[in-house]
Design a protein around this motif. Structure first.
Motif, short mmCIF file in Angstrom:
data_model
loop_
_atom_site.label_atom_id
_atom_site.label_comp_id
_atom_site.label_asym_id
_atom_site.label_seq_id
_atom_site.Cartn_x
_atom_site.Cartn_y
_atom_site.Cartn_z
N UNK A 82 32.16 45.75 112.03
CA UNK A 82 31.49 44.47 112.15
C UNK A 82 32.32 43.26 111.77
N UNK A 83 33.52 43.46 111.28
CA UNK A 83 34.34 42.32 110.91
C UNK A 83 34.92 41.62 112.13
N UNK A 84 35.61 40.52 111.88
CA UNK A 84 36.24 39.78 112.97
C UNK A 84 36.37 38.32 112.62
N UNK A 85 36.46 37.50 113.66
CA UNK A 85 36.64 36.06 113.50
C UNK A 85 35.34 35.35 113.83
N UNK A 107 30.03 28.24 109.42
CA UNK A 107 28.60 28.14 109.62
C UNK A 107 27.99 29.27 110.42
N UNK A 108 28.83 30.14 110.93
CA UNK A 108 28.35 31.26 111.74
C UNK A 108 27.83 32.42 110.91
N UNK A 109 27.46 33.47 111.61
CA UNK A 109 26.91 34.66 110.98
C UNK A 109 27.67 35.90 111.42
N UNK A 110 27.58 36.92 110.59
CA UNK A 110 28.23 38.18 110.90
C UNK A 110 27.52 39.27 110.11
N UNK A 111 27.46 40.46 110.69
CA UNK A 111 26.83 41.59 110.01
C UNK A 111 27.83 42.72 109.89
N UNK A 112 28.05 43.15 108.67
CA UNK A 112 28.91 44.30 108.42
C UNK A 112 28.07 45.55 108.24
N UNK A 113 28.60 46.67 108.70
CA UNK A 113 27.93 47.95 108.55
C UNK A 113 28.85 48.93 107.86
N UNK A 114 28.24 49.84 107.12
CA UNK A 114 28.99 50.90 106.44
C UNK A 114 28.21 52.19 106.62
N UNK A 152 18.61 54.61 104.17
CA UNK A 152 19.01 55.93 103.68
C UNK A 152 18.87 57.00 104.76
N UNK A 153 17.93 56.83 105.66
CA UNK A 153 17.75 57.81 106.73
C UNK A 153 18.96 57.86 107.65
N UNK A 154 19.67 56.75 107.74
CA UNK A 154 20.86 56.68 108.59
C UNK A 154 22.15 56.76 107.79
N UNK A 155 22.03 56.94 106.47
CA UNK A 155 23.24 56.94 105.63
C UNK A 155 24.06 55.67 105.87
N UNK A 156 23.38 54.54 105.95
CA UNK A 156 24.07 53.31 106.31
C UNK A 156 23.67 52.16 105.39
N UNK A 157 24.62 51.28 105.20
CA UNK A 157 24.38 50.05 104.46
C UNK A 157 24.89 48.87 105.27
N UNK A 158 24.36 47.70 104.95
CA UNK A 158 24.67 46.52 105.75
C UNK A 158 24.88 45.31 104.85
N UNK A 159 25.62 44.35 105.38
CA UNK A 159 25.76 43.06 104.73
C UNK A 159 25.60 42.00 105.80
N UNK A 160 24.49 41.30 105.76
CA UNK A 160 24.24 40.20 106.67
C UNK A 160 24.78 38.93 106.02
N UNK A 161 25.70 38.28 106.72
CA UNK A 161 26.36 37.10 106.16
C UNK A 161 26.03 35.90 107.04
N UNK A 162 25.39 34.93 106.46
CA UNK A 162 25.02 33.71 107.17
C UNK A 162 25.72 32.50 106.54
#
Length: 116
Positions: A8-11, A15-22, A73-83
């Protein structure tokens, strides 16, 4: 052994948004705390946000009100929503899963660049 894969990283513009997944392999994810750290060039790695296995969260002052950490937890996933991203958010972001001192795992990192 737990493997963490970030995406989910990048440029993004100021003021934009981005969502990282793990995404985690293995079966300990639901038992462990998960966190996002970041490291900017020439700086030490710092905690951005953390979420416990039962969903309690805490954030660095610099990101409060702008970033949201969550987990599935059901997907074994975590997220970071960045605004409302700022140039000072530019860093390599790392996912961390922590169960004990001996069961502490890191992802490979994903670059987030915020242009001004």
């Amino acid at each position: 052994q737990v493997q963490l894969v970030e995406s989910g990283g990048g440029l993004v513009q100021y003021g934009g948004s981005m969502r990282l997944s793990c995404t985690a392999s293995g079966s300990i994810f639901r038992l462990a705390a998960m966190a996002w750290y970041r490291q900017a060039p020439g700086k030490e790695r710092e905690l951005v946000a953390r979420i416990t296995n039962d969903g309690s969260t805490n954030y660095a002052d610099a990101v409060k009100g702008r970033f949201t950490i969550s987990r599935d937890n059901a997907k074994n996933a975590g997220y970071l929503q960045m605004n409302s991203l700022k140039p000072e958010d530019t860093a390599v972001y790392y996912c961390n899963v922590h169960l004990t001192a001996y069961r502490d795992y890191w992802g490979q990192g994903t670059q987030v660049t915020v242009s001004s």
